[in-house]
Design a protein around this motif. Structure first.
Motif: not given
Length: 319
Positions: A2, A6, A38
């Motif tokens: 991850d 994101s 972001e």
């Protein structure tokens, strides 16, 4: 894996503190706003006591984060207005605090440092200054009659499990309990398990006193020494607010060591031109020794009018 850039969050939370949850903080409502979009993040926390804002950039992933952040805060408490600011980053297993500054009315703290989460090495520096030590009375139930400036500088090296700390405390123009100290300086060293006062001196109107000592946190063993060549006492003299009808000049050397349960000490005291109320013993020499729970005291005046010897055995069960 991850990636941090994101993550998307847009949240608003209102929370009520538990009544009397904090002894020194009023009950309050907290408004918390959190936005992550972001690479950027922003967290804003507001209450009746002040505001905290955290913003910055987050890159990388959960295993190898790359975060650059800034924290700003303002606080109002007990008539004090304070602000704080921190800038820093975390990357490559290293937390770097580029700058830290906390300001309140009459006090400021600044610092910077770096910590490696991989090796646990640390290097940091901090310095603080209080323009008037009487500021502390705002946090005390019973005010103390003290004033003057205090400056503290501290350096930290080594590792988190085994830090080495050196600190210097400088006092200037201190007035406490009607006694005036023009300046004082104390230098401390800490390396587990030992704290040392490597150098200390007090420059007062009455004279100069030097101090040194150490304490072992594991063994609870200590050593200490106090020395002065000349300490002037004038009548009436005030010690801790109590008047003592004493006049004279004192020089002494005191040394102590051992533990609380098995202390050892030796004191040599010379009093010159002594006058106590209406008693004029003149010059007086005092020697005291504490060893093996036995306290020996000898006091003699130069003119022979006083010749005192005393022996006291201490009760070990009371220590």
């Amino acid at each position: 894996r991850d990636r941090l850039d994101s993550i998307q969050i847009d949240a608003h939370i209102t929370a009520q503190s538990v009544p009397h949850m904090f002894q020194y903080a009023p009950d309050s409502t907290f408004d918390i706003a959190l936005q992550v979009k972001e690479k950027t993040f922003l967290c804003d926390i507001a209450s009746s006591s002040g505001r905290v804002r955290i913003d910055g950039l987050a890159k990388g992933d959960l295993e190898n984060p790359d975060i650059d952040a800034r924290v700003t805060a303002s606080l109002q408490y007990e008539g004090l207005n304070g602000t704080a600011g921190v800038t820093g980053y975390y990357r490559n297993d290293s937390l770097n605090i580029r700058s830290l500054m906390i300001k309140t009315d009459g006090a400021v703290l600044e610092g910077h440092g770096i910590v490696s989460t991989a090796t646990q090495r640390i290097q940091a520096r901090a310095q603080a200054k209080i323009a008037d030590i009487g500021l502390l009375n705002r946090f005390l139930q019973d005010s103390l009659p003290v004033s003057g400036t205090v400056a503290v500088t501290a350096l930290v090296n080594g590792s988190l499990p085994d830090p080495r700390v050196s600190a210097e405390i400088a006092l200037n123009d201190i007035t406490a309990f009607e006694e005036h100290i023009s300046s004082a300086n104390f230098t401390f060293l800490y390396r587990a398990p030992r704290i040392e006062l490597t150098d200390g001196w007090i420059q007062a109107e009455r004279g100069v006193i030097t101090l040194a000592g150490s304490y072992d946190l594991l063994e609870h063993a200590y050593s200490a020494s106090v020395h002065t060549d000349s300490l002037w006492v004038s009548m009436p003299s005030y010690f801790g607010g109590d008047m003592v009808p004493l006049t004279g000049i004192a020089s002494f050397q005191a040394q102590a060591s051992g533990t609380v349960s098995h202390p050892q000490a030796e004191i040599t005291l010379l009093l010159k031109d002594v006058v106590y109320d209406t008693i004029v013993p003149g010059d007086l020499h005092v020697h005291a020794v504490l060893a093996e729970q036995i306290f020996n005291l000898q006091a003699q005046s130069v003119d022979g009018s006083i010749d005192l010897t005393a022996v006291l055995t201490l009760d070990e069960t009371a220590m």
